[in-house]
Enzyme design. Structure first.
Site, PDB file in Angstrom:
ATOM      1  N   PRO A  39      76.593  11.506 -31.223  1.00 29.24           N
ATOM      2  CA  PRO A  39      77.046  10.422 -30.391  1.00 29.24           C
ATOM      3  C   PRO A  39      75.872   9.767 -29.714  1.00 29.24           C
ATOM      4  O   PRO A  39      74.936  10.690 -29.350  1.00 29.24           O
ATOM      5  CB  PRO A  39      77.877  10.843 -29.434  1.00 29.24           C
ATOM      6  CG  PRO A  39      77.637  12.237 -29.295  1.00 29.24           C
ATOM      7  CD  PRO A  39      77.197  12.957 -30.678  1.00 29.24           C
ATOM      8  N   ASP A  78      78.142   9.004 -26.603  1.00 27.59           N
ATOM      9  CA  ASP A  78      77.972   9.780 -25.451  1.00 27.59           C
ATOM     10  C   ASP A  78      77.795   8.800 -24.133  1.00 27.59           C
ATOM     11  O   ASP A  78      77.052   8.080 -24.044  1.00 27.59           O
ATOM     12  CB  ASP A  78      76.548  10.372 -25.563  1.00 27.59           C
ATOM     13  CG  ASP A  78      76.462  11.963 -25.130  1.00 27.59           C
ATOM     14  OD1 ASP A  78      77.367  12.309 -24.319  1.00 27.59           O
ATOM     15  OD2 ASP A  78      75.715  12.562 -25.574  1.00 27.59           O
ATOM     16  N   TRP A 502      74.456  17.451 -22.151  1.00 25.27           N
ATOM     17  CA  TRP A 502      74.141  18.150 -23.409  1.00 25.27           C
ATOM     18  C   TRP A 502      75.426  18.832 -24.001  1.00 25.27           C
ATOM     19  O   TRP A 502      75.483  19.123 -25.221  1.00 25.27           O
ATOM     20  CB  TRP A 502      72.785  18.776 -23.669  1.00 25.27           C
ATOM     21  CG  TRP A 502      71.766  17.793 -23.734  1.00 25.27           C
ATOM     22  CD1 TRP A 502      70.947  17.107 -22.614  1.00 25.27           C
ATOM     23  CD2 TRP A 502      71.207  17.084 -24.758  1.00 25.27           C
ATOM     24  NE1 TRP A 502      70.309  16.438 -23.036  1.00 25.27           N
ATOM     25  CE2 TRP A 502      69.986  16.112 -24.542  1.00 25.27           C
ATOM     26  CE3 TRP A 502      71.755  17.019 -26.273  1.00 25.27           C
ATOM     27  CZ2 TRP A 502      69.662  15.520 -25.286  1.00 25.27           C
ATOM     28  CZ3 TRP A 502      70.918  16.514 -27.091  1.00 25.27           C
ATOM     29  CH2 TRP A 502      69.853  15.573 -26.580  1.00 25.27           C
ATOM     30  N   GLN A 538      66.557  16.665 -31.992  1.00 23.84           N
ATOM     31  CA  GLN A 538      67.721  17.283 -31.688  1.00 23.84           C
ATOM     32  C   GLN A 538      67.770  18.777 -32.231  1.00 23.84           C
ATOM     33  O   GLN A 538      68.714  19.564 -31.739  1.00 23.84           O
ATOM     34  CB  GLN A 538      68.861  16.565 -32.630  1.00 23.84           C
ATOM     35  CG  GLN A 538      68.995  15.175 -32.224  1.00 23.84           C
ATOM     36  CD  GLN A 538      69.415  15.026 -30.802  1.00 23.84           C
ATOM     37  OE1 GLN A 538      69.765  16.099 -30.204  1.00 23.84           O
ATOM     38  NE2 GLN A 538      69.011  13.738 -30.346  1.00 23.84           N
ATOM     39  N   TRP A 542      70.880  18.376 -29.704  1.00 20.35           N
ATOM     40  CA  TRP A 542      72.413  18.448 -30.398  1.00 20.35           C
ATOM     41  C   TRP A 542      72.563  19.570 -31.470  1.00 20.35           C
ATOM     42  O   TRP A 542      73.628  20.449 -31.499  1.00 20.35           O
ATOM     43  CB  TRP A 542      72.968  17.187 -30.853  1.00 20.35           C
ATOM     44  CG  TRP A 542      74.125  16.998 -31.241  1.00 20.35           C
ATOM     45  CD1 TRP A 542      75.309  17.200 -30.174  1.00 20.35           C
ATOM     46  CD2 TRP A 542      74.875  16.620 -32.406  1.00 20.35           C
ATOM     47  NE1 TRP A 542      76.489  16.970 -30.923  1.00 20.35           N
ATOM     48  CE2 TRP A 542      76.120  16.398 -32.099  1.00 20.35           C
ATOM     49  CE3 TRP A 542      74.305  16.407 -33.641  1.00 20.35           C
ATOM     50  CZ2 TRP A 542      77.186  16.131 -33.039  1.00 20.35           C
ATOM     51  CZ3 TRP A 542      75.312  16.006 -34.525  1.00 20.35           C
ATOM     52  CH2 TRP A 542      76.611  16.022 -34.497  1.00 20.35           C
ATOM     53  N   LYS A 575      54.005   5.344 -30.829  1.00 23.19           N
ATOM     54  CA  LYS A 575      55.647   5.429 -30.471  1.00 23.19           C
ATOM     55  C   LYS A 575      56.141   3.807 -30.288  1.00 23.19           C
ATOM     56  O   LYS A 575      55.458   3.217 -29.369  1.00 23.19           O
ATOM     57  CB  LYS A 575      55.972   6.144 -29.061  1.00 23.19           C
ATOM     58  CG  LYS A 575      56.847   7.155 -29.259  1.00 23.19           C
ATOM     59  CD  LYS A 575      56.975   7.961 -27.752  1.00 23.19           C
ATOM     60  CE  LYS A 575      58.338   8.688 -27.441  1.00 23.19           C
ATOM     61  NZ  LYS A 575      58.436   9.281 -26.355  1.00 23.19           N
ATOM     62  N   LYS A 578      59.342  -0.501 -25.467  1.00 22.27           N
ATOM     63  CA  LYS A 578      59.761  -1.772 -24.819  1.00 22.27           C
ATOM     64  C   LYS A 578      58.735  -2.158 -23.993  1.00 22.27           C
ATOM     65  O   LYS A 578      58.294  -3.365 -24.097  1.00 22.27           O
ATOM     66  CB  LYS A 578      61.228  -1.532 -23.974  1.00 22.27           C
ATOM     67  CG  LYS A 578      62.342  -2.372 -24.339  1.00 22.27           C
ATOM     68  CD  LYS A 578      63.339  -2.346 -23.488  1.00 22.27           C
ATOM     69  CE  LYS A 578      64.496  -1.327 -23.902  1.00 22.27           C
ATOM     70  NZ  LYS A 578      65.467  -1.053 -22.821  1.00 22.27           N
TER      71      LYS A 578
END
Ligand SMILES: [Zn+2]
Ligand SMILES: [Zn+2]
Length: 934
Positions: A39, A78, A502, A538, A542, A575, A578
């Protein structure tokens, strides 16, 4: 051709005709291929990382469907935790946790909840636009009541197993968010920073020397209670600038001076020293040297200062024998226990602390120290380590089982299993589960003054035990109001914590089904899932939480195959951020090039798990190369090949492209079976561009365009190939594939099976490879001798007999004759030139240009110029013109014999030499004008 428009109309077609739903339902009765969506956080906008991982998931879910599997799939979101809370704090302009409490937890949480709806709808929109087929309406959402109840059930199961425990531990702590964090969270926030580290001396009370200590966190010196040395390590007493300092023997060379004495660590044990900052109150147990086994022999001085409130090793080494000095508030400022620094942020007080050390004469040296330091993964504040009462999942107790289950998982790439992931598992620490925050799943533990604690595993259980009404919303602050009756007769209150976010997503395999309260069959059918895919980060997130939680609950791995995707960076490998503005909103690129070019860029650039450099340049390139080439093949088909009747062609070139298509299907299938979208897409792209477009169609132009001869054989071959190419491409580039396949068959490609590979004619393919090598060598000869391809030559001589494709070689090298002659020596001098095309085999060109050949070359060039002019004048391919007038062509008389042919080629009733009303252009060393009279 407007690709974005084509895509939008396909989305409409899919939606109106429920093609996705049908593609799933049609496979009922087939085997199942199960999938679990990792998610995304419902905060902020979907970024390229999300798009990349979704596109790759889509490839395999579509592929398995086309292979006959029932692939039911739904999304997930999530919705809890710091990601949502920190965003909301920013929006409200909050700087500290206290402001949330003042604002009201109820109001704050309700706004957190409401804030998730926009991101969820943004995700739904982009999911549809990128063609990721997944049922978003059935998405699991972690903040829903049913989800929370399943998580509670699982926590109670862990509680019953004795895996959920409470204790005072030193935990990573974010002073801004004022909460502890788990190792998973810490792993996400490492950044390189430069700190001022200090060498400080502690004066020994019992001997005439001082202990030299090194620390990168000078603020912890205020909480010092003891020093640690290595029992069996060798130390020296050294005279440094008139001071006698104890330092590890291996490290003494950092300081110049004379060695006065050597001693073992154990000889230092039990010595007392003077407190450094006497303003902090402490009892007489403190300020002793102890021994410990974690003392570094490569860094520092070999004497470690211990502040048990601020270091896990310190805490364990002190083992409650010393008082816990904790002169720091939860928000990271000094308490009144350090009067001189009260209220100052510990990490910003460095200069002041150094000044204090200098005044005391305790400072020996300052050194800049560059290291990777953990920062809060959401608010980027440097973390501190902080002693705290916390709830833990004792995953270390089931470490063996977790490692064993990892062995059963297929990792793509395989080296992650025992590398990055296995390494992380080997270092496993207990999981710090409790968070001192607001928006999350409340920890369902109630406690009583008498010490009794109880874990609640369902709403029903809570209702049975509650003294007051159970709220319909299980979040804070409502749940905090619920009191239970203790066996001692008093009231039990809920602990003040929520759980690590998590945990929420790690619970997805069962919580998405509201297991065990509902859907027990669904859970069983989907556990373990066949396939998950997420980003490399992850491994500590996750992938780990899934494995840990589900191993604890069910003893099994929750996933069988896991594909790892690499990070998406900008074109320069930076990277995407924004604040730096180094990326374009995905929607802008999609509106400009369509999404297929974007998908193709994310799939076909590098191995799925490698870092992807991404930007408009690459998207544009893939748009021009793959997307337009493939679509143009189809446009060409529509122009010249409609109404072809399917036949079996005997033409070797047709047979060759069919064989290449089958060959490609075979390879693509093999790669997709091993979750390799990168090689699958490369293989297909190579076929479309090099075999189909640049070779087969180009070489067959005359056959396609003349409509006589074996037109039908060629056209029906192209039709067959495009259909199969559409079927092969369907899972990789679902829009183009649909446009083409539907364009031919009037049926959705996504309701079809993955194509059968069919026969591959290896011998024929080898012959073509040989022909291509010969052509390449021949072109090289032309280049070296500066003879354009348009200039015909009399003959090519090849030293090796070839079986097939003589005509193609002649056509491509623009020669009249092809001869075979293995007596190579004959051709080693003028007018011949040669090149080797395979070991000791040669291509020879006769470079003699007779006046006739010269004239033919000029006609070819003239023909090309006229065609160009026709294009400029926007004439259609077959449109006839009255007259073409050419002015200034010196060689006019020599080309007259070719004019009949040329007229037909350029669709002109006549071509004459005369006064042309047109702009002048360079031509073969002279100037000419070409006028087209319509
Ligand atoms: Zn934070
Ligand atoms: Zn009690």
């Amino acid at each position: 051709m407007n690709v974005p428009e084509i895509e939008l109309s396909l989305i409409k077609y899919w939606k109106e005709n429920k093609i996705f739903e049908k593609s799933v339902q049609n496979r009922k009765g087939g085997g199942k291929f199960t999938f679990l969506e990792g998610p995304p956080y419902a905060n902020g906008k979907p970024h390229y990382g999300h798009i990349s991982s979704r596109v790759i998931k889509d490839v395999f879910l579509r592929y398995k469907t086309m292979k006959g599997f029932l692939v039911e799939r739904s999304g997930g979101f999530d919705t809890h935790g710091l990601p949502v809370e920190v965003e909301m704090e920013k929006k409200l302009g909050f700087k500290s946790k206290k402001q949330i409490v003042d604002y009201g937890i109820e109001r704050f949480n309700n706004e957190c909840k409401a804030s998730t709806s926009k991101p969820i709808s943004d995700f739904k929109q982009i999911t549809e636009r990128i063609g990721f087929w997944i049922d978003m309406e059935k998405s699991y959402i972690t903040m829903e009541d049913y989800y929370i109840e399943s998580v509670w059930w699982s926590l109670k199961e862990l509680w019953k197993q004795g895996l959920l425990s409470e204790g005072d531990k030193v935990v990573p702590w974010c002073p801004r968010c004022e909460t502890s964090q788990s190792n998973t969270e810490v792993a996400l926030g490492y950044k390189e920073i430069v700190d001022k580290s200090v060498y400080v001396k502690f004066k020994c009370k019992d001997r005439d020397f001082s202990f030299l200590v090194w620390t990168t966190t000078p603020w912890t010196l205020y909480a010092n209670v003891a020093l640690a040395v290595g029992k069996e390590l060798d130390y020296v007493v050294k005279e440094v600038k008139g001071e006698k300092l104890v330092i590890l023997s291996d490290l003494h060379e950092k300081f110049e001076g004379k060695i006065l004495q050597k001693l073992k660590g154990k000889e230092l044990e039990g010595l007392n020293y003077e407190q450094l900052f006497t303003e902090v109150k402490c009892d007489e147990r403190c300020f002793k040297v102890i021994t410990a086994d974690f003392v570094s022999t490569t860094e520092g001085t070999g004497i470690v200062h211990l502040a048990p409130a601020f270091g896990e090793d310190d805490f364990n080494a002190c083992d409650k024998k010393f008082p816990l000095l904790k002169p720091v508030n939860e928000n990271g400022t000094f308490t009144k226990d350090v009067p001189s620094l009260e209220g100052m942020d510990v990490r910003k007080a460095g200069d002041k602390i150094i000044k204090n050390l200098e005044e005391k004469g305790a400072l020996v040296k300052i050194e800049n120290y560059t290291h990777d330091y953990p920062h809060c993964w959401r608010c980027e504040t440097p973390l501190i380590y902080y002693a705290r009462n916390s709830w833990f999942i004792q995953v270390t107790k089931i470490k063996e089982k977790i490692l064993e289950n990892n062995e059963k998982i297929n990792w793509f790439p395989n080296y992650i299993k025992n590398g990055r992931f296995g390494g992380f598992l080997n270092e496993l620490r207990d999981w710090n589960l409790s968070r001192e925050r607001f928006w999350g799943i409340p920890l369902p533990i109630w406690e009583c003054e008498c010490g009794n604690k109880e874990c609640i595993g369902s709403k029903k259980e809570l209702k049975e035990k509650a003294l007051n009404e159970v709220p319909s919303d299980l979040h804070r602050p409502y749940i905090d109001e619920v009191k239970l009756k203790c066996k001692c007769g008093k009231e039990m209150k809920r602990v003040p914590y929520i759980i690590d976010v998590w945990y929420d997503s790690g619970a997805a395999p069962f919580a998405k089904w509201h297991y065990p309260f509902e859907n027990q069959d669904k859970f069983k059918e989907n556990f373990p899932v066949d396939f998950i895919e997420e980003g490399l980060d992850q491994t500590r997130g996750w992938f780990y939480t899934l494995l840990a939680i589900n191993t604890a609950l069910f003893g099994e791995t929750p996933y069988k195959n896991v594909l790892v995707t690499g990070m998406v960076l900008d074109e320069n490998g930076k990277k995407l951020s924004k604040s730096k503005g180094n990326f374009i909103d995905p929607n802008i690129l999609i509106d400009k090039y369509g999404v297929e070019a974007l998908r193709w860029t994310l799939i076909s650039q590098v191995e799925t798990w490698e870092v992807k450099k991404f930007g408009e340049t690459a998207v544009k390139q893939n748009y021009n190369k793959y997307v337009l080439t493939f679509l143009n093949c189809f446009e060409y088909f529509k122009t010249y090949c409609l109404n072809a009747v399917e036949v079996e062609s005997k033409n070797p070139l047709d047979k060759w492209i069919i064989s290449r298509m089958n060959h490609t299907i075979d390879k693509v299938e093999g790669y997709l079976e091993s979750f390799d979208a990168f090689r699958a897409s490369k293989k297909l792209e190579d076929f479309i561009i090099n075999d189909l477009s640049n070779w087969y169609i180009r070489l067959s132009r005359e056959r396609f365009e003349s409509k006589d001869g074996d037109w039908n054989e060629a056209a029906s071959t192209l039709k067959k190939v495009l259909k199969k190419a559409g079927l092969t491409a369907a899972c990789l580039s679902p829009f183009i594939a649909e446009h083409i396949y539907y364009g031919i068959e009037k049926q959705s490609v996504h309701l079809q099976d993955f194509p059968e590979k069919g026969e591959v004619d290896k011998e024929l393919e080898d012959s073509m490879d040989e022909a291509r090598k010969i052509i390449e060598a021949g072109r090289k000869i032309r280049n070296l001798n500066k003879i354009k391809t348009r200039q015909p030559l009399e003959r090519v001589i090849i030293t090796k007999k070839i079986k097939e494709f003589e005509e193609i070689i002649k056509q491509e090298l623009n020669v009249k004759r092809l001869e075979f002659n293995d007596d190579f020596e004959e051709f080693t001098q003028e007018p011949f030139a040669y090149e080797e095309f395979e070991p000791e085999q040669y291509v020879v060109l006769d470079l003699t240009i007779t006046p006739e050949l010269k004239a033919e070359g000029i006609v070819n060039e003239l023909s090309r110029r006229i065609q160009q002019r026709r294009k400029e004048e926007k004439l259609t391919v077959n449109q006839k013109v009255k007259k073409i007038i050419v002015e200034g062509l010196k060689e006019w008389s020599s080309i007259e014999p070719f004019l009949e042919n040329l007229k037909e080629k350029v669709r002109a009733e006549s071509i004459e030499n005369g006064k042309a009303n047109a702009k002048e252009e360079d031509f073969e060393g002279g100037k000419i004008k070409i006028e087209i009279v319509k």
